[in-house]
Write an enzyme that holds these catalytic residues in place. Structure first.
Site, PDB file in Angstrom:
ATOM      1  CD  GLU A   4     -23.871  19.936 -29.521  1.00  0.00           C
ATOM      2  OE1 GLU A   4     -24.030  19.307 -28.252  1.00  0.00           O
ATOM      3  OE2 GLU A   4     -23.251  18.924 -30.390  1.00  0.00           O
TER       4      GLU A   4
ATOM      5  CD  GLU B 152     -22.044  16.356 -35.253  1.00  0.00           C
ATOM      6  OE1 GLU B 152     -22.008  15.394 -34.256  1.00  0.00           O
ATOM      7  OE2 GLU B 152     -23.030  16.985 -35.393  1.00  0.00           O
TER       8      GLU B 152
END
Length: 537
Positions: free
Chosen positions: A338, A343
């Site tokens: 990932e 974010e």
């Protein structure tokens, strides 16, 4: 005779003034006396750190105002031309915190210009060399970028400008012109400039009409992976409704919406489960291996929102994911790998984060970095990731700031040799972020574009660049470099960008006389340069 003596004295004093208040400044003269303002003060420090004989300048901020600074009027102005736009200074901090320095050049006949550099200091405390490039300056009044030139008669320094932080710092050896720029450890090794896939979100009908996203590019992932909720105890349903994701005025909007309290008989029900919040989670129908991703976006910042721009291995075995439906799901998480390009919500307001999740470190991963930005809600920023066979570099507004490049690459540390796809979503709540604001109504991530770049087919020489190997690493004595290409030059830099060794036409370098620590080895072959991390024991 008296007249001659007086003239000589005047001439001596004039030259003393002229040659003291000019660059370079080493604080050996009492005329190298900066004037503090807004609560700051300057003194000479006769015993600079690490030296009892070399004098430096001591700068103090009391922390009561955000922009406390120091200025010095120069007897001989600085003239910027193509050969002398680099400045450097040596900085010593008595604390272990990260710092920034704004170096500003002023003149009443020219545009005031400045450069800000953010940096970390050594631990334990030691001198750090900070370099400022005025070819990439900004205008002080407008903030517009400028390649500075012309004459400047005042130099101004702000330490930790923009924050109310008190501290005492020592500066020495302010120089201009004869400066070697430090090696950026986050340099990009492969430039990907061939646009292979994008969505500009211009709409199929009109830029002014709200319409559904392009289903040729994106898949709505709505299936609850465990039949009850999303991961991390998140509180939203992802939907394919136009209320939660749409294109309008050239932008993609992913909207998190409060649907009402379950206790009041409200909420949104799907798959037999009722939730109080809805949003959207998009999977790209394009997957790739190696390249660059650019996403220009504004972010939701209401407490409890968790926007993300990220990537997963095309081989992930996840219910409802596009590539799982297409038959590619063979591998669980985190073995699929990932890459979190952006974010927000995991840290302070306006502080975004990037991360890698691999079998060697996942969840609260050690492979992450944060960056504080101005006004992510109202200002578009470009969030980028450059993924090569050797390393992954993260960029903000085209400036690299974090690199993932494990010294040992295997399935545990580097599951990034298979295709990955893009995900865009806004989650709500969960165990990783603060509780949702009880007054929350809705908030949006607004995306101007998503672009993926790769390179054209590589030549034999370009492919061979990837084959540079250094061993042993970590090293104690001699380090060897193997490659199919001839090695023209080796340059070794320490962690603060100082060049410590240079060797021409050699395939090895002796590090036995170096201090322990992290170094960066530049390997030059023809017009290509590859940078490798080297740990000296």
């Amino acid at each position: 005779m008296k007249i001659k003596s007086l003239l000589f004295l005047l001439f001596y004093c004039f030259n003393l003034l002229l040659f003291s208040q000019q660059i370079p400044l080493d604080f050996s003269s009492d005329d190298d006396n900066f004037i503090g303002f807004a609560g700051s003060s300057f003194t000479f420090r006769s015993d600079s750190p690490s030296s009892s004989t070399n004098r430096g300048g001591q700068f103090f901020n009391d922390g009561l105002q955000a922009y406390q600074g120091f200025y010095l009027d120069l007897a001989q102005p600085i003239v910027l031309n193509n050969d002398n736009k680099l400045f450097s200074l040596r900085f010593y901090s008595f604390d272990p915190n990260d710092h920034n320095i704004i170096l500003k050049l002023e003149d009443n006949t020219n545009t005031d210009v400045e450069v800000m550099m953010e940096f970390s200091v050594p631990s334990p405390s030691d001198w750090t060399t900070v370099v400022f490039d005025f070819a990439n300056a900004i205008e002080s009044t407008t903030g517009n970028p400028i390649n500075a030139s012309g004459s400047y008669s005042r130099i101004t320094i702000f330490i930790d400008g923009g924050s109310t932080t008190s501290g005492t710092y020592v500066i020495d050896d302010i120089t201009n012109g004869d400066v070697t720029p430090p090696v950026n450890p986050h340099t990009i090794d492969v430039v990907y400039d061939n646009l292979v896939w994008s969505d500009e979100f211009d709409g199929m009908v009109s830029n002014t009409v709200k319409e559904a996203i392009n289903s040729d590019n994106w898949h709505h992932q709505t299936q609850l992976p465990n039949g009850v909720s999303w991961y991390n105890d998140e509180e939203q349903h992802y939907t394919n409704r136009i209320e939660n994701s749409f294109v309008e005025e050239g932008n993609l909007n992913i909207v998190a919406i409060f649907e009402g309290r379950i206790a009041n008989g409200e909420g949104f029900t799907d798959q037999g489960i009722t939730k109080e919040y809805t949003s959207a989670r998009l999977n790209s129908k394009f997957a790739f291996k190696y390249g660059r991703v650019d996403v220009r976006a504004k972010l939701p910042t209401n407490t409890g929102t968790w926007p993300a721009i990220w990537m997963l291995g095309k081989n992930i075995d996840e219910p409802g994911a596009y590539w799982q439906i297409e038959g590619f799901g063979t591998t669980g998480w985190p073995a699929c790998g990932e890459i979190d390009i952006m974010e927000h919500g995991l840290h302070a307001l306006n502080e975004i984060s990037v991360a890698l999740h691999t079998p060697s470190s996942f969840g609260n991963t050690m492979n992450s970095e944060t960056k504080l930005l101005p006004d992510v809600a109202n200002t578009f920023h470009k969030y980028s990731m450059n993924w090569s066979p050797d390393k992954i570099v993260f960029l903000l507004d085209d400036v690299p700031f974090y690199t993932y490049n494990p010294s040992v690459k295997n399935s545990s540390t580097w599951p990034f040799d298979e295709e990955q796809y893009l995900l865009l979503n806004v989650a709500m709540g969960g165990n990783a972020i603060p509780d949702i604001d009880p007054m929350f109504v809705d908030d949006s991530m607004v995306i101007d574009y998503v672009r993926v770049y790769q390179s054209s087919a590589l030549s034999i020489e370009e492919n061979a660049i990837y084959d540079f190997k250094i061993y042993p690493n970590p090293a104690t004595n001699n380090v060897s470099i193997s490659s199919q290409l001839p090695i023209d030059r080796l340059e070794l830099y320490n962690s603060i960008g100082q060049k410590v060794k240079t060797i021409n036409n050699a395939s090895s370098i002796d590090v036995s006389d170096l201090r322990q620590g992290l170094y960066f080895l530049n390997i030059q072959s023809g017009n290509s340069v590859v940078t490798k991390k080297l740990l000296v024991n």
